[in-house]
Design a protein around this motif. Structure first.
Motif, PDB file in Angstrom:
ATOM      1  N   VAL A  48      34.096-110.856 -60.492  1.00  0.00           N
ATOM      2  CA  VAL A  48      34.923-109.714 -60.849  1.00  0.00           C
ATOM      3  C   VAL A  48      35.225-109.793 -62.334  1.00  0.00           C
ATOM      4  O   VAL A  48      35.784-110.773 -62.816  1.00  0.00           O
ATOM      5  N   LEU A  49      34.828-108.752 -63.047  1.00  0.00           N
ATOM      6  CA  LEU A  49      35.080-108.676 -64.479  1.00  0.00           C
ATOM      7  C   LEU A  49      36.119-107.592 -64.716  1.00  0.00           C
ATOM      8  O   LEU A  49      35.860-106.418 -64.439  1.00  0.00           O
ATOM      9  N   ALA A  50      37.275-107.962 -65.216  1.00  0.00           N
ATOM     10  CA  ALA A  50      38.317-106.973 -65.493  1.00  0.00           C
ATOM     11  C   ALA A  50      37.857-106.047 -66.609  1.00  0.00           C
ATOM     12  O   ALA A  50      37.203-106.476 -67.568  1.00  0.00           O
ATOM     13  N   ALA A  51      38.177-104.774 -66.480  1.00  0.00           N
ATOM     14  CA  ALA A  51      37.822-103.801 -67.518  1.00  0.00           C
ATOM     15  C   ALA A  51      38.618-104.089 -68.783  1.00  0.00           C
ATOM     16  O   ALA A  51      39.808-104.412 -68.707  1.00  0.00           O
ATOM     17  N   PRO A  52      37.981-103.988 -69.942  1.00  0.00           N
ATOM     18  CA  PRO A  52      38.739-104.137 -71.191  1.00  0.00           C
ATOM     19  C   PRO A  52      39.826-103.065 -71.271  1.00  0.00           C
ATOM     20  O   PRO A  52      39.681-101.971 -70.721  1.00  0.00           O
ATOM     21  N   SER A  53      40.902-103.370 -71.958  1.00  0.00           N
ATOM     22  CA  SER A  53      42.026-102.438 -72.062  1.00  0.00           C
ATOM     23  C   SER A  53      41.770-101.307 -73.047  1.00  0.00           C
ATOM     24  O   SER A  53      42.514-100.330 -73.082  1.00  0.00           O
ATOM     25  N   ALA A  54      40.727-101.430 -73.850  1.00  0.00           N
ATOM     26  CA  ALA A  54      40.386-100.408 -74.841  1.00  0.00           C
ATOM     27  C   ALA A  54      38.866-100.405 -75.019  1.00  0.00           C
ATOM     28  O   ALA A  54      38.201-101.383 -74.665  1.00  0.00           O
ATOM     29  N   PRO A  55      38.323 -99.313 -75.563  1.00  0.00           N
ATOM     30  CA  PRO A  55      36.876 -99.302 -75.822  1.00  0.00           C
ATOM     31  C   PRO A  55      36.456-100.503 -76.665  1.00  0.00           C
ATOM     32  O   PRO A  55      37.202-100.962 -77.526  1.00  0.00           O
ATOM     33  N   THR A  56      35.270-101.001 -76.398  1.00  0.00           N
ATOM     34  CA  THR A  56      34.782-102.167 -77.128  1.00  0.00           C
ATOM     35  C   THR A  56      33.970-101.779 -78.362  1.00  0.00           C
ATOM     36  O   THR A  56      33.787-102.603 -79.251  1.00  0.00           O
ATOM     37  N   HIS A  57      33.488-100.529 -78.415  1.00  0.00           N
ATOM     38  CA  HIS A  57      32.697-100.049 -79.555  1.00  0.00           C
ATOM     39  C   HIS A  57      32.995 -98.568 -79.763  1.00  0.00           C
ATOM     40  O   HIS A  57      33.168 -97.833 -78.792  1.00  0.00           O
ATOM     41  N   GLU A  58      33.027 -98.146 -81.019  1.00  0.00           N
ATOM     42  CA  GLU A  58      33.282 -96.742 -81.323  1.00  0.00           C
ATOM     43  C   GLU A  58      32.302 -96.238 -82.364  1.00  0.00           C
ATOM     44  O   GLU A  58      31.927 -96.961 -83.286  1.00  0.00           O
ATOM     45  N   LEU A  59      31.870 -95.008 -82.161  1.00  0.00           N
ATOM     46  CA  LEU A  59      31.085 -94.260 -83.127  1.00  0.00           C
ATOM     47  C   LEU A  59      31.814 -92.934 -83.329  1.00  0.00           C
ATOM     48  O   LEU A  59      32.640 -92.563 -82.492  1.00  0.00           O
ATOM     49  N   PRO A  60      31.529 -92.183 -84.378  1.00  0.00           N
ATOM     50  CA  PRO A  60      32.214 -90.904 -84.539  1.00  0.00           C
ATOM     51  C   PRO A  60      32.024 -90.018 -83.291  1.00  0.00           C
ATOM     52  O   PRO A  60      30.908 -89.711 -82.898  1.00  0.00           O
ATOM     53  N   GLY A  61      33.118 -89.674 -82.645  1.00  0.00           N
ATOM     54  CA  GLY A  61      33.090 -88.789 -81.489  1.00  0.00           C
ATOM     55  C   GLY A  61      32.709 -89.446 -80.176  1.00  0.00           C
ATOM     56  O   GLY A  61      32.574 -88.759 -79.166  1.00  0.00           O
ATOM     57  N   ALA A  62      32.538 -90.768 -80.151  1.00  0.00           N
ATOM     58  CA  ALA A  62      32.132 -91.439 -78.905  1.00  0.00           C
ATOM     59  C   ALA A  62      32.738 -92.841 -78.844  1.00  0.00           C
ATOM     60  O   ALA A  62      32.840 -93.531 -79.859  1.00  0.00           O
ATOM     61  N   ARG A  63      33.116 -93.222 -77.627  1.00  0.00           N
ATOM     62  CA  ARG A  63      33.662 -94.547 -77.382  1.00  0.00           C
ATOM     63  C   ARG A  63      32.902 -95.196 -76.233  1.00  0.00           C
ATOM     64  O   ARG A  63      32.567 -94.519 -75.248  1.00  0.00           O
ATOM     65  N   PHE A  64      32.630 -96.471 -76.358  1.00  0.00           N
ATOM     66  CA  PHE A  64      31.864 -97.221 -75.367  1.00  0.00           C
ATOM     67  C   PHE A  64      32.692 -98.419 -74.919  1.00  0.00           C
ATOM     68  O   PHE A  64      33.237 -99.136 -75.759  1.00  0.00           O
ATOM     69  N   THR A  65      32.766 -98.633 -73.620  1.00  0.00           N
ATOM     70  CA  THR A  65      33.489 -99.774 -73.080  1.00  0.00           C
ATOM     71  C   THR A  65      32.526-100.604 -72.248  1.00  0.00           C
ATOM     72  O   THR A  65      32.048-100.155 -71.199  1.00  0.00           O
ATOM     73  N   ALA A  66      32.187-101.790 -72.739  1.00  0.00           N
ATOM     74  CA  ALA A  66      31.295-102.702 -72.016  1.00  0.00           C
ATOM     75  C   ALA A  66      32.004-103.188 -70.763  1.00  0.00           C
ATOM     76  O   ALA A  66      33.123-103.694 -70.831  1.00  0.00           O
ATOM     77  N   LEU A  67      31.365-103.009 -69.606  1.00  0.00           N
ATOM     78  CA  LEU A  67      31.965-103.422 -68.335  1.00  0.00           C
ATOM     79  C   LEU A  67      31.289-104.668 -67.774  1.00  0.00           C
ATOM     80  O   LEU A  67      31.950-105.646 -67.456  1.00  0.00           O
ATOM     81  N   ALA A  68      29.978-104.630 -67.630  1.00  0.00           N
ATOM     82  CA  ALA A  68      29.208-105.798 -67.161  1.00  0.00           C
ATOM     83  C   ALA A  68      27.990-105.901 -68.059  1.00  0.00           C
ATOM     84  O   ALA A  68      27.124-105.036 -68.040  1.00  0.00           O
ATOM     85  N   THR A  69      27.959-106.909 -68.870  1.00  0.00           N
ATOM     86  CA  THR A  69      26.878-107.120 -69.834  1.00  0.00           C
ATOM     87  C   THR A  69      26.618-108.622 -69.920  1.00  0.00           C
ATOM     88  O   THR A  69      27.439-109.425 -69.468  1.00  0.00           O
ATOM     89  N   PRO A  70      25.499-109.025 -70.508  1.00  0.00           N
ATOM     90  CA  PRO A  70      25.257-110.467 -70.625  1.00  0.00           C
ATOM     91  C   PRO A  70      26.403-111.221 -71.316  1.00  0.00           C
ATOM     92  O   PRO A  70      26.759-112.317 -70.891  1.00  0.00           O
ATOM     93  N   SER A  71      26.999-110.623 -72.332  1.00  0.00           N
ATOM     94  CA  SER A  71      28.104-111.310 -73.014  1.00  0.00           C
ATOM     95  C   SER A  71      29.357-111.405 -72.141  1.00  0.00           C
ATOM     96  O   SER A  71      30.244-112.210 -72.400  1.00  0.00           O
ATOM     97  N   ARG A  72      29.403-110.595 -71.062  1.00  0.00           N
ATOM     98  CA  ARG A  72      30.542-110.630 -70.141  1.00  0.00           C
ATOM     99  C   ARG A  72      30.192-111.316 -68.832  1.00  0.00           C
ATOM    100  O   ARG A  72      31.023-111.422 -67.948  1.00  0.00           O
ATOM    101  N   GLY A  73      28.917-111.740 -68.651  1.00  0.00           N
ATOM    102  CA  GLY A  73      28.573-112.523 -67.476  1.00  0.00           C
ATOM    103  C   GLY A  73      27.512-111.948 -66.563  1.00  0.00           C
ATOM    104  O   GLY A  73      27.087-112.616 -65.630  1.00  0.00           O
TER     105      GLY A  73
END
Length: 124
Positions: free
Chosen positions: A3-28
C-alpha cells in the motif's frame, strides 16, 4: 510495500498541468507506473508519442483526445488507450479541469516530435 499512500500534493508541475506519482519504481512498483494528471481548461496540449501502450481513465472533466489524425472526446469513466508510436495529444475541454489516472509499463517512454525518448519524471 503493498500500500502506497498518495502524496499530499502533486509531485511534478508544468504550466497548466499537475502530475502526482502514485505507483512508480521510485515509490516501489516494478512493472507499472501509475499517476494522476490534472490539466487546466485552456492549457495547450503537448503532442507526443509513447514507446509502450499507455492508458488513461478519466475521473472528472472532459478530455479532447487526438490519436494520429482522429480526435474524440472522453468523459468520466472512459478509458483512453494510446498505442505505442502513435502521435497523441490530450487537453481539457469545457469549464472544469480534466482529472485522470494514467498507467504506463515501467520502461515506457515519451517522445516529443523530433526528440529522443525520455522517461517522464512522474513515471520514474
Amino acid at each position: 510495500m503493498p500500500v502506497l499512500a498518495a502524496p499530499s500534493a502533486p509531485t511534478h508541475e508544468l504550466p497548466g498541468a499537475r502530475f502526482t506519482a502514485l505507483a512508480t519504481p521510485s515509490r516501489g512498483s516494478t512493472d507499472t507506473s501509475v499517476w494522476q494528471v490534472e490539466i487546466d481548461p485552456g492549457a495547450p496540449a503537448t503532442p507526443h508519442s509513447v514507446t509502450r501502450e499507455e492508458v488513461f481513465v478519466v475521473l472528472e472533466g472532459t478530455a479532447r483526445v487526438r490519436l494520429g489524425e482522429s480526435e474524440q472526446l472522453a468523459g468520466p469513466g472512459a478509458a483512453i488507450v494510446v498505442p505505442a508510436g502513435v502521435p497523441f495529444a490530450l487537453a481539457a475541454t469545457g469549464p472544469a479541469p480534466l482529472r485522470a489516472v494514467c498507467l504506463l509499463p515501467v520502461g515506457g517512454q515519451a517522445q516529443l516530435p523530433g526528440g529522443e525518448p525520455f522517461t517522464p519524471p512522474w513515471a520514474r
